[in-house]
Design an enzyme around this catalytic site. Structure first.
Site, PDB file in Angstrom:
ATOM      1  N   GLY A 209       0.932  -1.050   0.197  1.00 31.09           N
ATOM      2  CA  GLY A 209      -0.541   0.020   0.474  1.00 31.09           C
ATOM      3  C   GLY A 209       1.179   0.745   0.302  1.00 31.09           C
ATOM      4  N   GLY A 210       2.283   1.738  -1.004  1.00 23.94           N
ATOM      5  CA  GLY A 210       2.858   2.580  -0.906  1.00 23.94           C
ATOM      6  C   GLY A 210       2.268   3.293  -1.671  1.00 23.94           C
ATOM      7  N   ASP A 232       1.299  -1.658  -5.034  1.00 27.58           N
ATOM      8  CA  ASP A 232      -0.018  -1.332  -4.665  1.00 27.58           C
ATOM      9  C   ASP A 232      -1.271  -1.364  -5.444  1.00 27.58           C
ATOM     10  OD1 ASP A 232      -1.990   1.027  -4.432  1.00 27.58           O
ATOM     11  OD2 ASP A 232      -0.701   1.746  -2.095  1.00 27.58           O
ATOM     12  N   ASP A 252      -3.102  -6.912  -5.363  1.00 31.73           N
ATOM     13  CA  ASP A 252      -3.575  -6.801  -4.102  1.00 31.73           C
ATOM     14  C   ASP A 252      -3.387  -7.611  -2.518  1.00 31.73           C
ATOM     15  OD1 ASP A 252      -6.118  -7.597  -2.656  1.00 31.73           O
ATOM     16  OD2 ASP A 252      -7.247  -7.803  -3.811  1.00 31.73           O
ATOM     17  N   MET A 253      -3.170  -6.907  -2.045  1.00 29.46           N
ATOM     18  CA  MET A 253      -2.880  -6.997  -0.599  1.00 29.46           C
ATOM     19  C   MET A 253      -3.478  -8.213  -0.144  1.00 29.46           C
ATOM     20  SD  MET A 253      -2.918  -3.709   1.637  1.00 29.46           S
ATOM     21  CE  MET A 253      -4.419  -2.687   1.864  1.00 29.46           C
ATOM     22  N   LYS A 266       2.778   1.703   5.753  1.00 31.06           N
ATOM     23  CA  LYS A 266       2.522   3.215   6.364  1.00 31.06           C
ATOM     24  C   LYS A 266       0.662   3.189   6.177  1.00 31.06           C
ATOM     25  CE  LYS A 266       3.540   8.003   6.315  1.00 31.06           C
ATOM     26  NZ  LYS A 266       2.136   8.411   5.490  1.00 31.06           N
ATOM     27  N   HIS A 270      -4.617   1.460   9.312  1.00 30.73           N
ATOM     28  CA  HIS A 270      -5.789   1.290   9.844  1.00 30.73           C
ATOM     29  C   HIS A 270      -7.326   1.996   8.973  1.00 30.73           C
ATOM     30  CE1 HIS A 270      -4.408   6.267   9.046  1.00 30.73           C
ATOM     31  NE2 HIS A 270      -4.498   5.439   7.702  1.00 30.73           N
TER      32      HIS A 270
HETATM   33  N1  LIG Z   1      -5.907  -4.656  -1.599  1.00 31.09           N
HETATM   34  C1  LIG Z   1      -5.027  -3.642  -1.652  1.00 31.09           C
HETATM   35  N2  LIG Z   1      -4.030  -3.881  -2.327  1.00 31.09           N
HETATM   36  C2  LIG Z   1      -2.835  -2.896  -2.680  1.00 31.09           C
HETATM   37  N3  LIG Z   1      -2.757  -1.566  -2.086  1.00 31.09           N
HETATM   38  C3  LIG Z   1      -4.301  -0.967  -1.693  1.00 31.09           C
HETATM   39  C4  LIG Z   1      -5.015  -1.789  -1.543  1.00 31.09           C
HETATM   40  N4  LIG Z   1      -6.262  -1.271  -0.869  1.00 31.09           N
HETATM   41  C5  LIG Z   1      -5.759   0.088  -1.434  1.00 31.09           C
HETATM   42  N5  LIG Z   1      -4.487  -0.644  -1.189  1.00 31.09           N
HETATM   43  C6  LIG Z   1      -3.560   0.756  -1.019  1.00 31.09           C
HETATM   44  O1  LIG Z   1      -3.459   1.348   0.484  1.00 31.09           O
HETATM   45  C7  LIG Z   1      -3.249   2.709   0.534  1.00 31.09           C
HETATM   46  C8  LIG Z   1      -3.013   3.316   1.686  1.00 31.09           C
HETATM   47  S1  LIG Z   1      -2.775   4.942   2.018  1.00 31.09           S
HETATM   48  C9  LIG Z   1      -1.221   4.709   2.284  1.00 31.09           C
HETATM   49  C10 LIG Z   1      -0.457   4.508   1.073  1.00 31.09           C
HETATM   50  C11 LIG Z   1       1.646   5.272   2.086  1.00 31.09           C
HETATM   51  N6  LIG Z   1       1.464   3.983   2.694  1.00 31.09           N
HETATM   52  C12 LIG Z   1       1.681   6.542   2.444  1.00 31.09           C
HETATM   53  O2  LIG Z   1       1.559   6.044   3.623  1.00 31.09           O
HETATM   54  O3  LIG Z   1       2.133   7.782   1.731  1.00 31.09           O
HETATM   55  C13 LIG Z   1      -2.797   3.379  -0.813  1.00 31.09           C
HETATM   56  O4  LIG Z   1      -1.978   3.864  -1.804  1.00 31.09           O
HETATM   57  C14 LIG Z   1      -4.189   2.363  -1.817  1.00 31.09           C
HETATM   58  O5  LIG Z   1      -4.634   2.534  -3.214  1.00 31.09           O
END
Ligand SMILES: Nc1ncnc2c1ncn2[C@@H]1O[C@H](CSCC[C@H]([NH3+])C(=O)O)[C@@H](O)[C@H]1O
Length: 367
Positions: A209-210, A232, A252-253, A266, A270
């Site tokens: 989810g980077g 992501d 997809d995680m 990160k 939540h």
């Molecule tokens: N099923 C999924 N698989 C992979 N990533 C996902 C999934 N669902 C949501 N996300 C990603 O999870 C992230 C949460 S927001 C956090 C973004 C990053 N880690 C930061 O802190 O800046 C978003 O970029 C979403 O696109």
């Protein structure tokens, strides 16, 4: 003397002030949006020294009828901590007087420095722009409707679409969201200056989810010997290009996560319920490589840990508000006890919590 319900009049007046102050806190948000929309932090930054009211209004091209109002707004924002008022010596005045004179001027504070765009330093303006964007903030008008609905997230009730699909369908909102998260991740630069993170023996790290890769880039500047995968949703990473030690992978995680020595999460967990977090954590556990006979890599979680007994009241208030914000997404901010419970359910028994930024903790989980 007593007034309603046997309370003293002074208690009732204080209560009225609390309600009105709370009601007007929307103006706190809107004044913050205004200083960003008007680029006031950048104007003061580019000015190179504290700026007088007349200098500011001339750059802002404010009609003379509104000059006094800018003064009122700037003094309020000064009062709550966005500016300092200092004295500067300037030449001449509007009457053609060439004498040097002392004038009050507005200087940046630590808070408004974080709103300056386009420098090397962290900037969190995009987060404010995203949260206070009218499309996003309008959702907050429907809390009662959300409470009376059994299953749907707030955004699903008002837009008819699940959150990540809503972003996918609305490129402007997706752009604002990704920029917001990237800005938030820039604060990690400051945390990494003081933090003694240990990556000995590790070669690869997946940022699950980077997003658009800001967190991974910051880590890669600090730990250039590691190889990073930013993982992501396909629509988030589809147009992003990696470089030699940083690559983007779509997926997809909830299905599976690329294998690595360390997994970084990160501000991801939540967003999700306990059940969904347990699924994600189990997939993370499966993705962590065995480093040697009796040593495995680790999962690094950057999230909030609610701890009202230990935190300053301002941080606790922020964490409670963030929890409300996540509840409407059907996620949550968690206390240590709540983190421990989902770790255990995912088969993860050993962890350590470190403080990281003001509101984010770093949790290392050892599979
Ligand atoms: N099923 C999924 N698989 C992979 N990533 C996902 C999934 N669902 C949501 N996300 C990603 O999870 C992230 C949460 S927001 C956090 C973004 C990053 N880690 C930061 O802190 O800046 C978003 O970029 C979403 O696109």
């Amino acid at each position: 003397m007593t007034s309603n319900n046997g309370r003293s009049t002074s208690e009732s007046f204080k209560a009225q002030a609390l309600v009105y102050r709370h009601m007007f806190s929307i103006l706190d948000s809107m004044c913050l949006k205004w200083i960003i929309d008007s680029r006031i932090p950048n104007i003061i930054h580019d000015h190179g020294k504290p700026i007088t009211l007349l200098e500011l209004v001339s750059i802002l091209k404010i009609p003379s009828t509104k000059v006094d109002r800018i003064d009122v707004f700037m003094r309020y924002m000064t009062y709550i901590g966005y500016f300092d008022i200092t004295k500067v010596r300037i030449h001449g005045d509007n009457d053609g007087n060439n004498q040097e004179e002392e004038k009050e001027a507005f200087a940046l504070t630590a808070a408004s420095e974080l709103l300056v765009k386009g420098t090397e330093n962290p900037c969190i303006s995009p987060m404010v722009e995203f949260v206070l964007d009218p499309v996003h903030s309008d959702f907050f008008n429907y809390l009662s409707k959300w409470f009376s609905d059994e299953n749907r997230r707030l955004y699903e009730i008002t837009s008819g679409t699940p959150w990540w699909e809503l972003l996918d369908k609305n490129p402007r909102l997706l752009g604002l969201f990704n920029d917001a998260m990237a800005g938030d991740s820039q604060m990690i630069k400051l945390a990494l200056k003081d933090h003694n993170m240990a990556f000995e023996g590790l070669e690869t790290i997946v940022d699950v989810g980077g997003g658009t890769g800001t967190t991974a880039q910051i880590f890669s500047e600090k730990f250039p010997e590691l190889k990073y995968i930013v993982f992501d949703l396909p629509q988030v990473v589809k147009n992003l290009k990696g470089c030699n030690n940083l690559n983007f992978v779509g997926g997809d995680m909830f299905e599976s996560i690329p294998k690595a020595d360390a997994i970084l999460l990160k501000s991801v967990l939540h967003n999700w319920s306990d059940d969904n977090c347990i699924k994600i954590l189990r997939n993370c556990k499966d993705a962590v490589k065995v480093l040697s006979k009796d040593r495995k890599g680790k999962i690094i979680i950057l999230e909030t840990v609610i701890n009202e007994k230990q935190d300053e009241p301002e941080i606790t208030r922020l964490k409670f508000l963030m929890n409300i914000n996540m509840q409407i997404m059907h996620g949550k901010e968690r206390s240590e006890e709540e983190w421990k419970n989902i770790f255990h359910e995912a088969g993860l028994y050993d962890y350590k919590i470190f403080s990281f930024t003001g509101y984010l903790s770093l949790i290392e989980v050892y599979p």
